[in-house]
Write a protein that holds these residues in place. Structure first.
Motif, PDB file in Angstrom:
ATOM      1  N   ILE A   1       0.981  -1.048   0.000  1.00  0.00           N
ATOM      2  CA  ILE A   1       0.078   0.029   0.056  1.00  0.00           C
ATOM      3  C   ILE A   1       0.881   1.307   0.068  1.00  0.00           C
ATOM      4  O   ILE A   1       1.743   1.532   1.052  1.00  0.00           O
ATOM      5  CB  ILE A   1      -0.796   0.036   1.215  1.00  0.00           C
ATOM      6  CG1 ILE A   1      -1.782  -1.407   1.325  1.00  0.00           C
ATOM      7  CG2 ILE A   1      -2.014   1.212   1.304  1.00  0.00           C
ATOM      8  CD1 ILE A   1      -2.682  -1.697   0.345  1.00  0.00           C
ATOM      9  N   SER A   2       0.762   2.108  -1.112  1.00  0.00           N
ATOM     10  CA  SER A   2       1.643   3.338  -1.286  1.00  0.00           C
ATOM     11  C   SER A   2       0.886   4.586  -1.220  1.00  0.00           C
ATOM     12  O   SER A   2      -0.203   4.435  -1.775  1.00  0.00           O
ATOM     13  CB  SER A   2       2.434   3.183  -2.422  1.00  0.00           C
ATOM     14  OG  SER A   2       3.337   2.023  -2.719  1.00  0.00           O
ATOM     15  N   ARG A   3       1.441   5.442  -0.326  1.00  0.00           N
ATOM     16  CA  ARG A   3       0.683   6.823   0.027  1.00  0.00           C
ATOM     17  C   ARG A   3       1.519   7.805  -0.523  1.00  0.00           C
ATOM     18  O   ARG A   3       2.748   7.858  -0.163  1.00  0.00           O
ATOM     19  CB  ARG A   3       0.390   6.911   1.429  1.00  0.00           C
ATOM     20  CG  ARG A   3      -0.549   8.086   1.787  1.00  0.00           C
ATOM     21  CD  ARG A   3      -0.852   8.225   3.241  1.00  0.00           C
ATOM     22  NE  ARG A   3      -1.874   9.082   3.499  1.00  0.00           N
ATOM     23  CZ  ARG A   3      -1.779  10.244   3.962  1.00  0.00           C
ATOM     24  NH1 ARG A   3      -0.661  10.726   3.763  1.00  0.00           N
ATOM     25  NH2 ARG A   3      -2.693  11.029   4.266  1.00  0.00           N
ATOM     26  N   PHE A   4       1.061   8.725  -1.259  1.00  0.00           N
ATOM     27  CA  PHE A   4       1.772   9.991  -1.824  1.00  0.00           C
ATOM     28  C   PHE A   4       0.952  11.339  -2.024  1.00  0.00           C
ATOM     29  O   PHE A   4      -0.274  11.163  -1.918  1.00  0.00           O
ATOM     30  CB  PHE A   4       2.393   9.523  -3.163  1.00  0.00           C
ATOM     31  CG  PHE A   4       1.687   9.275  -4.208  1.00  0.00           C
ATOM     32  CD1 PHE A   4       1.125  10.106  -5.185  1.00  0.00           C
ATOM     33  CD2 PHE A   4       0.919   7.977  -4.425  1.00  0.00           C
ATOM     34  CE1 PHE A   4       0.242  10.167  -6.394  1.00  0.00           C
ATOM     35  CE2 PHE A   4      -0.027   7.714  -5.515  1.00  0.00           C
ATOM     36  CZ  PHE A   4      -0.246   8.554  -6.375  1.00  0.00           C
ATOM     37  N   ASP A   5       1.739  12.209  -2.002  1.00  0.00           N
ATOM     38  CA  ASP A   5       1.133  13.596  -1.913  1.00  0.00           C
ATOM     39  C   ASP A   5       0.969  14.085  -3.378  1.00  0.00           C
ATOM     40  O   ASP A   5       1.863  14.163  -4.225  1.00  0.00           O
ATOM     41  CB  ASP A   5       1.758  14.718  -1.284  1.00  0.00           C
ATOM     42  CG  ASP A   5       1.215  15.778  -0.975  1.00  0.00           C
ATOM     43  OD1 ASP A   5       0.216  16.051  -1.765  1.00  0.00           O
ATOM     44  OD2 ASP A   5       1.920  16.710  -0.642  1.00  0.00           O
ATOM     45  N   MET A   6      -0.268  14.198  -3.924  1.00  0.00           N
ATOM     46  CA  MET A   6      -0.432  14.504  -5.419  1.00  0.00           C
ATOM     47  C   MET A   6      -0.300  16.031  -5.785  1.00  0.00           C
ATOM     48  O   MET A   6       0.160  16.348  -6.557  1.00  0.00           O
ATOM     49  CB  MET A   6      -1.814  14.369  -5.647  1.00  0.00           C
ATOM     50  CG  MET A   6      -2.212  12.570  -5.926  1.00  0.00           C
ATOM     51  SD  MET A   6      -3.771  12.444  -6.200  1.00  0.00           S
ATOM     52  CE  MET A   6      -3.838  12.840  -7.844  1.00  0.00           C
ATOM     53  N   ALA A   7      -0.295  16.894  -4.623  1.00  0.00           N
ATOM     54  CA  ALA A   7       0.100  18.302  -4.532  1.00  0.00           C
ATOM     55  C   ALA A   7       1.237  18.571  -4.350  1.00  0.00           C
ATOM     56  O   ALA A   7       1.618  20.067  -4.201  1.00  0.00           O
ATOM     57  CB  ALA A   7      -0.989  18.841  -3.742  1.00  0.00           C
ATOM     58  N   ALA A   8       2.565  17.876  -4.252  1.00  0.00           N
ATOM     59  CA  ALA A   8       3.654  18.244  -3.828  1.00  0.00           C
ATOM     60  C   ALA A   8       4.289  19.031  -5.031  1.00  0.00           C
ATOM     61  O   ALA A   8       3.827  18.950  -6.046  1.00  0.00           O
ATOM     62  CB  ALA A   8       4.699  17.046  -3.610  1.00  0.00           C
ATOM     63  N   ASP A   9       5.525  19.708  -4.554  1.00  0.00           N
ATOM     64  CA  ASP A   9       6.206  20.477  -5.787  1.00  0.00           C
ATOM     65  C   ASP A   9       6.999  19.766  -6.583  1.00  0.00           C
ATOM     66  O   ASP A   9       7.464  20.023  -7.637  1.00  0.00           O
ATOM     67  CB  ASP A   9       6.901  21.637  -4.960  1.00  0.00           C
ATOM     68  CG  ASP A   9       7.917  21.186  -4.119  1.00  0.00           C
ATOM     69  OD1 ASP A   9       8.072  19.879  -3.774  1.00  0.00           O
ATOM     70  OD2 ASP A   9       8.635  22.106  -3.507  1.00  0.00           O
ATOM     71  N   TYR A  10       7.548  18.416  -5.953  1.00  0.00           N
ATOM     72  CA  TYR A  10       8.232  17.495  -6.976  1.00  0.00           C
ATOM     73  C   TYR A  10       9.344  18.215  -7.340  1.00  0.00           C
ATOM     74  O   TYR A  10       9.733  18.018  -8.806  1.00  0.00           O
ATOM     75  CB  TYR A  10       7.403  16.752  -8.246  1.00  0.00           C
ATOM     76  CG  TYR A  10       6.281  16.316  -7.681  1.00  0.00           C
ATOM     77  CD1 TYR A  10       6.353  15.230  -6.783  1.00  0.00           C
ATOM     78  CD2 TYR A  10       4.964  16.673  -8.060  1.00  0.00           C
ATOM     79  CE1 TYR A  10       5.157  14.430  -6.310  1.00  0.00           C
ATOM     80  CE2 TYR A  10       3.716  15.970  -7.758  1.00  0.00           C
ATOM     81  CZ  TYR A  10       3.889  14.766  -6.795  1.00  0.00           C
ATOM     82  OH  TYR A  10       2.701  14.211  -6.553  1.00  0.00           O
ATOM     83  N   SER A  11      10.300  18.795  -6.570  1.00  0.00           N
ATOM     84  CA  SER A  11      11.318  19.563  -7.079  1.00  0.00           C
ATOM     85  C   SER A  11      12.372  18.885  -7.761  1.00  0.00           C
ATOM     86  O   SER A  11      13.075  19.498  -8.564  1.00  0.00           O
ATOM     87  CB  SER A  11      11.965  20.491  -5.721  1.00  0.00           C
ATOM     88  OG  SER A  11      12.279  19.601  -4.742  1.00  0.00           O
ATOM     89  N   ASN A  12      12.572  17.450  -7.470  1.00  0.00           N
ATOM     90  CA  ASN A  12      13.723  16.774  -7.789  1.00  0.00           C
ATOM     91  C   ASN A  12      13.027  15.668  -9.056  1.00  0.00           C
ATOM     92  O   ASN A  12      13.630  14.827  -9.051  1.00  0.00           O
ATOM     93  CB  ASN A  12      14.135  15.961  -6.629  1.00  0.00           C
ATOM     94  CG  ASN A  12      13.339  15.092  -5.935  1.00  0.00           C
ATOM     95  OD1 ASN A  12      12.121  15.038  -6.109  1.00  0.00           O
ATOM     96  ND2 ASN A  12      13.818  14.370  -5.055  1.00  0.00           N
ATOM     97  N   GLN A  13      11.520  15.957  -9.324  1.00  0.00           N
ATOM     98  CA  GLN A  13      11.003  15.306 -10.194  1.00  0.00           C
ATOM     99  C   GLN A  13      10.918  13.827  -9.778  1.00  0.00           C
ATOM    100  O   GLN A  13      10.689  12.832 -10.605  1.00  0.00           O
ATOM    101  CB  GLN A  13      11.785  14.963 -11.647  1.00  0.00           C
ATOM    102  CG  GLN A  13      11.963  16.578 -12.264  1.00  0.00           C
ATOM    103  CD  GLN A  13      12.340  16.305 -13.593  1.00  0.00           C
ATOM    104  OE1 GLN A  13      13.208  15.706 -13.767  1.00  0.00           O
ATOM    105  NE2 GLN A  13      11.773  17.597 -14.568  1.00  0.00           N
ATOM    106  N   ASP A  14      10.888  13.334  -8.384  1.00  0.00           N
ATOM    107  CA  ASP A  14      10.626  12.038  -7.946  1.00  0.00           C
ATOM    108  C   ASP A  14       9.418  12.168  -7.323  1.00  0.00           C
ATOM    109  O   ASP A  14       9.000  13.182  -6.720  1.00  0.00           O
ATOM    110  CB  ASP A  14      11.661  11.714  -7.007  1.00  0.00           C
ATOM    111  CG  ASP A  14      11.585  10.153  -6.372  1.00  0.00           C
ATOM    112  OD1 ASP A  14      11.081   9.657  -7.422  1.00  0.00           O
ATOM    113  OD2 ASP A  14      12.015   9.992  -5.299  1.00  0.00           O
ATOM    114  N   ILE A  15       8.683  11.176  -6.921  1.00  0.00           N
ATOM    115  CA  ILE A  15       7.460  11.181  -6.105  1.00  0.00           C
ATOM    116  C   ILE A  15       7.734  10.296  -4.778  1.00  0.00           C
ATOM    117  O   ILE A  15       7.747   9.266  -4.726  1.00  0.00           O
ATOM    118  CB  ILE A  15       6.265  10.456  -6.822  1.00  0.00           C
ATOM    119  CG1 ILE A  15       6.012  10.961  -8.140  1.00  0.00           C
ATOM    120  CG2 ILE A  15       5.057  10.398  -6.064  1.00  0.00           C
ATOM    121  CD1 ILE A  15       5.180  10.352  -9.200  1.00  0.00           C
ATOM    122  N   PRO A  16       7.980  11.157  -3.712  1.00  0.00           N
ATOM    123  CA  PRO A  16       7.939  10.397  -2.472  1.00  0.00           C
ATOM    124  C   PRO A  16       7.000   9.522  -1.879  1.00  0.00           C
ATOM    125  O   PRO A  16       5.494   9.973  -2.107  1.00  0.00           O
ATOM    126  CB  PRO A  16       8.297  11.470  -1.524  1.00  0.00           C
ATOM    127  CG  PRO A  16       8.742  12.747  -2.401  1.00  0.00           C
ATOM    128  CD  PRO A  16       7.777  12.617  -3.423  1.00  0.00           C
TER     129      PRO A  16
END
Length: 974
Positions: free
Chosen positions: A602-617
């Protein structure tokens, strides 16, 4: 050295292998006859004589030992009885530990007491009778605190006396059965690695114990992996091969419910609706996904924000204007490494190859003479030309498709495999968009990409991965604040690759939840343990067990380390369910040994993040699941996976299918929340619902051996524990059998404290279940009608509470006719004790995708219209239909308003299309019905059925005749 009772051998003691079945002089196992020429009658008689002799000697020995033991104890000094040794010996994997701990690092003893939930059940539930006078089929609920029903008298099942499985072979393994403690996660990742080692030893034990019963002498003198003798899979046994290199081991080394999608409407009183709504036509919008839970959005292949529509079409992400698809479009193609033949270094080895067949083309001149030419490719037909020019007519006996823009489909054949011929370069399939999530100005595309590495004929060897990576998921986040309309792609903000296959996804409050399953290749570990390997040729069962045990012991550490590293858990294992066998009721193993076949995440991620490094934490929780996920249910705070498994019925002495529920807390980082076990299996996600702190789950349990009924259908009510109540979802109550004998559940829907269930075998009982008392859920109303519903959708008309049912009609007069058309039922559920079918509509010989793909269903509350996909095929030149139907719904009637056809007969039969397929979806913008199906998008007026515009997705891509596939493609996921 300590020994186990009855055998005198130590589990895992390689120097003193376990006692096995008798063998002959050649080492062949004589307890199982594998010789086809052997006389079974003579064998049985011989065995009976030896059994009598053996039993006699055994009884005599027991008497002698008992007498000797009594004499010894009687002569023992009392002081000896009062003293104990200050050091206790523990047997672990064939070695003795003197410190009281397991030498493999585990902190718990091999033998444990009862589980933390040891209480017994309460009131018995009496079986009831069906209308036909037969006793209903019943089963067991393996949960403490609840009485259970069985096929006989009511009994109470207690918790298992131990939380660990009984060791099942020569290696000492410590494997939990499912119990509440598994939600504690792992305090350290080394503890998880240790559990992986135990699970691998358990797997090895299962194989070795089973293989000891088989005579392997048939394999002596043969190379089992020689292509001329056996399977040609040399690499599976670690031998020298041109593809993979497997590690070599030394044998001798030490070892809430939503009524309908949100819709808005205004009314235009200047236009009449033919009397449907008192002369006023509502101007209506309805484009949200048909979600199960009102505040949780489900992933789907089509999404819209009201201004733009986004659709995944194979490897292409389309975006078009919601009100006019011909006025602006964006095309985003997923990256694809299309290997060219010139740069091919890893040709595909040994597979069938498509080969073009020459197309016979008759070319007629102006004088009517015809000559035939061959062409490996087809060309467009031309109209009548000037005198002397040729008209090209394709002979359809050789060319089956004549399609888009008069292009002709190239026919193909399959060459037989050729292992000595030069092979064409392997080209992986294109990526495929599986689903989309939409939140505010962010669009998430979940993409499947093949990661298969072709086997090089010449080149360096490599070790294959354990965690399957032939297919990977790529999550891509796009900015949709400013969508281009000139055909250019969306702006990519970030992306992340994830191991595993897609199960489902949800979003809420700009949070994305992704559920995936990784398949684990434990065959690499297991293959060398099977007795058909040459290393075991000529060995008797005892010798085989010793040699296989040594190999397993040597492989375990290295394999466990590799597996752990490939999971990529980022050093945090506290959010992983502890490894356990998905079974209860008995400590005898019923898992086939392999507890590590799948890993659910089960993976949870923030869809509104700024993604400064183009990765999805991403934050992840997970569990090893030997079974498979049947469905999931998710709210904003928790996600539940429903995994297939088994439980033991002590009264019947049989293993029965069960569902093991793993609950994850997703309010923050995903983490283990709770577990439960219930009999049977849910039919789909709508079988479960979370209400007032209780999870309601409807299941069907099959038991073919029962003489009364082959099924038991129930709704279980489970209490979801809070922080002070532990981690087990105890069964608060459950219904008696729902429906008639042999019927199974076809549809479920929950509204508040009521449940609505459709069961079916020949007729459709529509049942209303009162769930207000968690300890006593029971049926309060029932209606029996022909046919069945497979999807139920709550609506309201003029203040009357109704349920729309979509399913199939069944011909009662002709049982052999089977299901003979789509049936739409309108149930009045105002009076729970007396549900009625107010009206229905039957479309003979038709099928609707909405029966199984519930996201293709759309009901418009303001205009009282129902939009469903419809398919009808007769395999002839006329009468085929693929499109949608718009129905008018009133309290007393269901009528067809108009149909929307997406493809003609010729396009369906002979069309030339792109290698993608859109599942049916409908959306409504300003009372214009947008329908999406197969390869086209159409807009139609909601009231008069007039076509507004049409968009051909293939034409928008500017495809040429090299992309030419049949109309129906089955490569998409529902």
């Amino acid at each position: 050295m300590m020994t186990e009772s009855g055998g005198g051998d130590v589990p895992g003691d390689i120097e003193n292998p376990p006692v096995v079945q008798p063998t002959d002089a050649a080492g062949a196992n004589t307890s199982n006859n594998n010789n086809p020429n052997h006389d079974p009658y003579h064998r049985n008689q011989t065995h009976k004589k030896w059994k009598v002799i053996a039993i006699s000697f055994f009884l005599v020995a027991v008497v002698v030992i008992a007498i000797a033991l009594g004499v010894t104890l009687g002569n023992k000094d009392n002081d000896d009885n009062a003293t104990t040794s200050s050091s206790q010996n523990t047997v672990v994997g064939g070695v003795t530990a003197t410190d009281g701990s397991l030498s493999n690092g585990a902190s718990n003893d091999v033998t444990t007491g009862s589980t933390s939930d040891g209480n017994t059940a309460g009131d018995d539930i009496e079986p009831s009778n069906t209308e036909g006078g037969n006793e209903e089929a019943t089963d067991e609920v393996t949960d403490s605190g609840t009485s259970i029903e069985s096929d006989g008298p009511a009994v109470v099942q207690e918790e298992p006396s131990t939380e660990f499985l009984k060791p099942n072979g020569p290696l000492l393994s410590k494997v939990r059965m499912i119990n509440p403690s598994i939600t504690n996660g792992y305090p350290t990742c080394s503890a998880l690695e240790e559990d992986i080692r135990n699970a691998l030893k358990h797997y090895a034990n299962s194989i070795i114990s089973s293989e000891m019963n088989y005579d392997s002498s048939w394999n002596c003198g043969h190379d089992h992996f020689d292509p001329e003798w056996g399977y040609g899979y040399e690499h599976l046994n670690g031998t020298d091969t041109p593809d993979y290199e497997y590690p070599e081991f030394d044998y001798d080394s030490e070892a809430k419910v939503e009524a309908a999608p949100e819709a808005t409407a205004t009314f235009d009183s200047s236009v009449s609706d033919g009397g449907n709504l008192a002369g006023a036509r509502p101007i209506e919008d309805s484009y949200d996904t048909n979600n199960q839970v009102s505040d949780v959005d489900e992933a789907d292949i089509v999404k819209s924000n009201g201004k733009w529509v986004f659709a995944g079409y194979g490897d292409v992400l389309f975006a078009w204007n919601a009100t006019d698809g011909t006025n602006g479009i964006s095309i985003t193609k997923m990256p694809y490494n299309d290997t060219s033949d010139e740069n091919c270094t890893s040709p595909y080895y040994g597979g069938p190859v498509p080969e073009p067949i020459a197309v016979v083309v008759e070319e007629t001149t102006a004088d009517g003479n015809a000559d035939a030419t061959d062409s490996a490719t087809s060309s467009s037909s031309q109209g009548d030309g000037a005198a002397g020019k040729k008209n090209r007519h394709v002979d359809k006996r050789h060319l089956n498709y004549k399609g888009r823009n008069n292009k002709n489909r190239q026919t193909m054949s399959i060459m037989p495999p050729c292992f000595d011929c030069p092979m064409p370069c392997y080209k992986p399939p294109k990526p495929r968009i599986l689903s989309l999530l939409l939140e505010a100005d962010r669009l998430v595309a979940i993409v499947s990409e093949e990661n298969y590495q072709p086997i090089p004929i010449d080149g360096p060897k490599s070790v294959p991965p354990i965690v399957s990576n032939w297919q990977k998921l790529v999550v891509r986040v796009y900015d949709i604040a400013d969508v281009p309309s000139d055909g250019s792609p969306l702006t990519l903000l970030a992306e992340k690759s994830i191991k595993g296959e897609f199960n489902d996804a949800r979003s809420f409050d700009e949070t994305g939840i992704l559920v995936t399953t990784s398949y684990l290749d434990t065959w690499q570990f297991a293959t060398g343990l099977y007795r058909y390997n040459k290393e075991y040729c000529g060995l008797n069962a005892t010798e085989y067990s010793k040699k296989a045990s040594e190999l397993a012991q040597n492989m375990t550490d290295e394999f466990a380390t590799r597996l752990f590293e490939e999971l990529e858990l980022d050093g945090d294992c506290s959010n992983i369910f502890q490894i356990s066998a998905m079974q209860s009721g008995s400590d005898e193993d019923n898992t086939d040994g392999n507890l590590l076949s799948n890993f659910v995440q089960i993976s949870r991620f923030d869809m509104a993040a700024d993604y400064s490094n183009q990765d999805i934490p991403m934050k992840r929780g997970g569990a090893f699941a030997p079974g498979y996920i049947r469905s999931i249910y998710s709210s904003q705070n928790s996600t539940f996976t429903f995994n297939s498994g088994y439980s033991y019925n002590p009264e019947l002495g049989q293993w029965e299918s069960s569902t093991f529920i793993l609950g994850f807390d997703i309010s923050g980082d995903p983490s283990p929340l709770a577990i439960a076990e219930i009999p049977g299996e849910p039919i789909n996600q709508y079988a479960a619902d979370l209400f007032d702190g209780h999870l309601r789950v409807a299941t069907t349990k099959w038991h073919w051996w029962n003489d009364v009924s082959t099924t038991t259908n129930r709704i279980f009510v489970l209490k979801v524990p809070d922080e002070t109540e532990g981690s087990k979802m105890n069964v608060a109550g459950f219904t008696k059998h729902l429906g008639k004998i042999n019927e199974s559940i076809f549809a479920v829907r929950y509204i508040g404290d009521k449940g609505y269930v459709v069961t079916f075998e020949q007729k459709d009982p529509f049942l209303v279940v009162d769930l207000s008392n968690y300890t006593d859920p029971h049926v309060v109303g029932e209606l029996e009608i022909p046919g069945f519903s497979s999807y139920l959708h709550p609506i309201e008309i003029d203040g009357v509470q109704l349920m729309l049912g979509i399913g199939q009609h069944v011909n009662e007069s002709d049982p052999w006719a089977g299901w003979d058309g789509v049936k739409i039922s309108l149930f009045d559920i105002t009076n729970s004790s007396n549900p009625i079918e107010r009206t229905n509509f039957i479309d003979k010989n038709a099928y609707s995708n909405a029966q199984n793909d519930f996201k293709s269903f759309r009901y418009l509350a303001a205009s009282q219209k129902l939009i469903l996909p419809k398919s009808e095929y007769n395999y002839g030149a006329e009468g085929n239909f693929d499109g949608f139907v718009v129905y008018n719904i009133t309290l007393d009637s269901i009528t067809s308003s108009f149909e929307i056809q997406h493809a003609s007969n010729d396009e369906i039969r002979f069309g030339c299309w792109y290698s993608a397929y859109m599942p049916p979806r409908s959306l409504v913008f300003k009372s214009k019905v947008m329908t999406i199906l197969s390869h086209t998008v159409k807009s139609t007026d909601l009231y008069d059925g007039d076509e507004e515009w049409k968009l051909n997705l293939d034409d928008a891509l500017g495809l040429n005749e090299t992309e030419c596939q049949p109309y129906f493609m089955t490569g998409y996921i529902d």
